[in-house]
Design a protein around this motif. Structure first.
Motif, PDB file in Angstrom:
ATOM      1  N   TYR A 119      26.866  49.249  41.305  1.00  0.00           N
ATOM      2  CA  TYR A 119      27.516  49.872  42.463  1.00  0.00           C
ATOM      3  C   TYR A 119      27.780  51.356  42.202  1.00  0.00           C
ATOM      4  O   TYR A 119      28.562  51.987  42.906  1.00  0.00           O
ATOM      5  CB  TYR A 119      28.848  49.166  42.763  1.00  0.00           C
ATOM      6  N   THR A 120      27.126  51.914  41.211  1.00  0.00           N
ATOM      7  CA  THR A 120      27.411  53.295  40.808  1.00  0.00           C
ATOM      8  C   THR A 120      27.110  54.312  41.902  1.00  0.00           C
ATOM      9  O   THR A 120      27.735  55.366  41.960  1.00  0.00           O
ATOM     10  CB  THR A 120      26.589  53.658  39.559  1.00  0.00           C
ATOM     11  N   ASP A 121      26.159  53.980  42.790  1.00  0.00           N
ATOM     12  CA  ASP A 121      25.788  54.948  43.820  1.00  0.00           C
ATOM     13  C   ASP A 121      26.738  54.946  45.011  1.00  0.00           C
ATOM     14  O   ASP A 121      26.683  55.830  45.867  1.00  0.00           O
ATOM     15  CB  ASP A 121      24.355  54.684  44.306  1.00  0.00           C
ATOM     16  N   ILE A 122      27.644  53.952  45.090  1.00  0.00           N
ATOM     17  CA  ILE A 122      28.545  53.880  46.244  1.00  0.00           C
ATOM     18  C   ILE A 122      30.014  53.722  45.849  1.00  0.00           C
ATOM     19  O   ILE A 122      30.879  53.719  46.717  1.00  0.00           O
ATOM     20  CB  ILE A 122      28.164  52.705  47.170  1.00  0.00           C
ATOM     21  N   ILE A 123      30.294  53.592  44.567  1.00  0.00           N
ATOM     22  CA  ILE A 123      31.650  53.251  44.138  1.00  0.00           C
ATOM     23  C   ILE A 123      32.663  54.341  44.505  1.00  0.00           C
ATOM     24  O   ILE A 123      33.850  54.065  44.720  1.00  0.00           O
ATOM     25  CB  ILE A 123      31.675  52.981  42.613  1.00  0.00           C
TER      26      ILE A 123
ATOM     27  N   ASP B  33      33.218  55.918  50.757  1.00  0.00           N
ATOM     28  CA  ASP B  33      33.966  55.057  51.670  1.00  0.00           C
ATOM     29  C   ASP B  33      33.288  53.692  51.767  1.00  0.00           C
ATOM     30  O   ASP B  33      32.099  53.544  51.476  1.00  0.00           O
ATOM     31  CB  ASP B  33      34.046  55.698  53.060  1.00  0.00           C
ATOM     32  N   PHE B  34      34.080  52.709  52.204  1.00  0.00           N
ATOM     33  CA  PHE B  34      33.562  51.347  52.316  1.00  0.00           C
ATOM     34  C   PHE B  34      32.328  51.306  53.209  1.00  0.00           C
ATOM     35  O   PHE B  34      32.279  51.929  54.261  1.00  0.00           O
ATOM     36  CB  PHE B  34      34.635  50.419  52.888  1.00  0.00           C
TER      37      PHE B  34
END
Length: 245
Positions: A223-227, A230-231
């Motif tokens: 999830y490194t690209d979205i952590i 925002d949700f």
């Protein structure tokens, strides 16, 4: 002599069939290199390849009757609703079939030696029977109870009648000496939920629809690209996606 070398139409048809489907060796069709050894005339064409079947949706333990019974019972435990598909559409019966064919069905990772005592509910299953044996007996008794009460097979009953049969097992209203009716029901219920939400690699949760109902992302690699963002809604991924890369 020329007439003697001619092949009759029957042998030509047989040879053409073998070329297009592969040799039959010991009851199995074998293509590839062996199939290419058969001579092919220029005017004969090979049939186009058909779309591969989903071999994950194939029986490994159940008989067809057991599978149909399991499919019907799990559909009542996890029915189709407006929110999404039920156990049948999710392939839950295939999941249970595959589990019974493997270590889970054999209780392979559990201590199964005597003496056997009736344990407390908090101790879980304490008997000598393997899970596959419990399912064999449970499904048979489910069918017998249906025939006794309604003179019909379980798969022929109305939904409310199927619910009543399953409730009899859940509440130990069926007189069995070999297994616990409620124990079998709880095992069937747990396996149903596992099949609805497990990774599709194991036969259930077809098309990841179980996960989609819960907005569950599945088996993401990272999830490194979205952590730090925002949700956002993530399309679920199966372990099969990673195996194909």
């Amino acid at each position: 002599m020329a007439e003697e070398n001619k092949e009759n139409p029957e042998s030509l048809s047989r040879r053409k069939f073998l070329r297009n489907t592969g040799f039959t060796v010991g009851g199995l069709a074998v293509g590839g290199v062996l199939g290419s050894l058969l001579p092919r005339k220029k005017e004969e064409k090979v049939a186009p390849a058909t779309k591969a079947e989903n071999f994950n949706q194939a029986l490994m333990y159940f008989t067809p009757e057991q599978f149909q019974l399991t499919e019907a019972a799990t559909e009542r435990i996890f029915p189709e609703e407006e929110s999404g598909p039920g156990a049948k559409a999710l392939g839950v019966a295939f999941f249970i079939d595959h589990q019974l064919a493997g270590d889970w069905g054999f209780n392979a990772r559990e201590y199964m030696q005597a003496p056997f005592f009736k344990g407390e509910k908090v101790q879980g299953y304490q008997g000598r029977l393997r899970r596959r044996d419990i399912f064999d007996i449970g499904l048979r008794e489910l069918q017998n109870h249906s025939m006794t009460v309604h003179k019909k097979k379980f798969t022929e009953l109305k939904e409310e009648e199927q619910d009543a049969i399953l409730r009899d097992f859940e509440e130990d209203k069926v007189n069995l000496t070999t297994i616990s009716p409620s124990g079998f029901f709880q095992m069937l219920r747990s396996a149903t939920l596992e099949g609805a939400y497990s990774d599709p690699l194991y036969g259930g949760n077809r098309n990841m629809d179980g996960w989609k109902m819960r907005n569950y992302p599945g088996s993401q690699m990272a999830y490194t690209d979205i952590i730090d963002k925002d949700f956002k809604k993530i399309n679920p991924q199966s372990l099969k996606n990673h195996l194909n890369h």
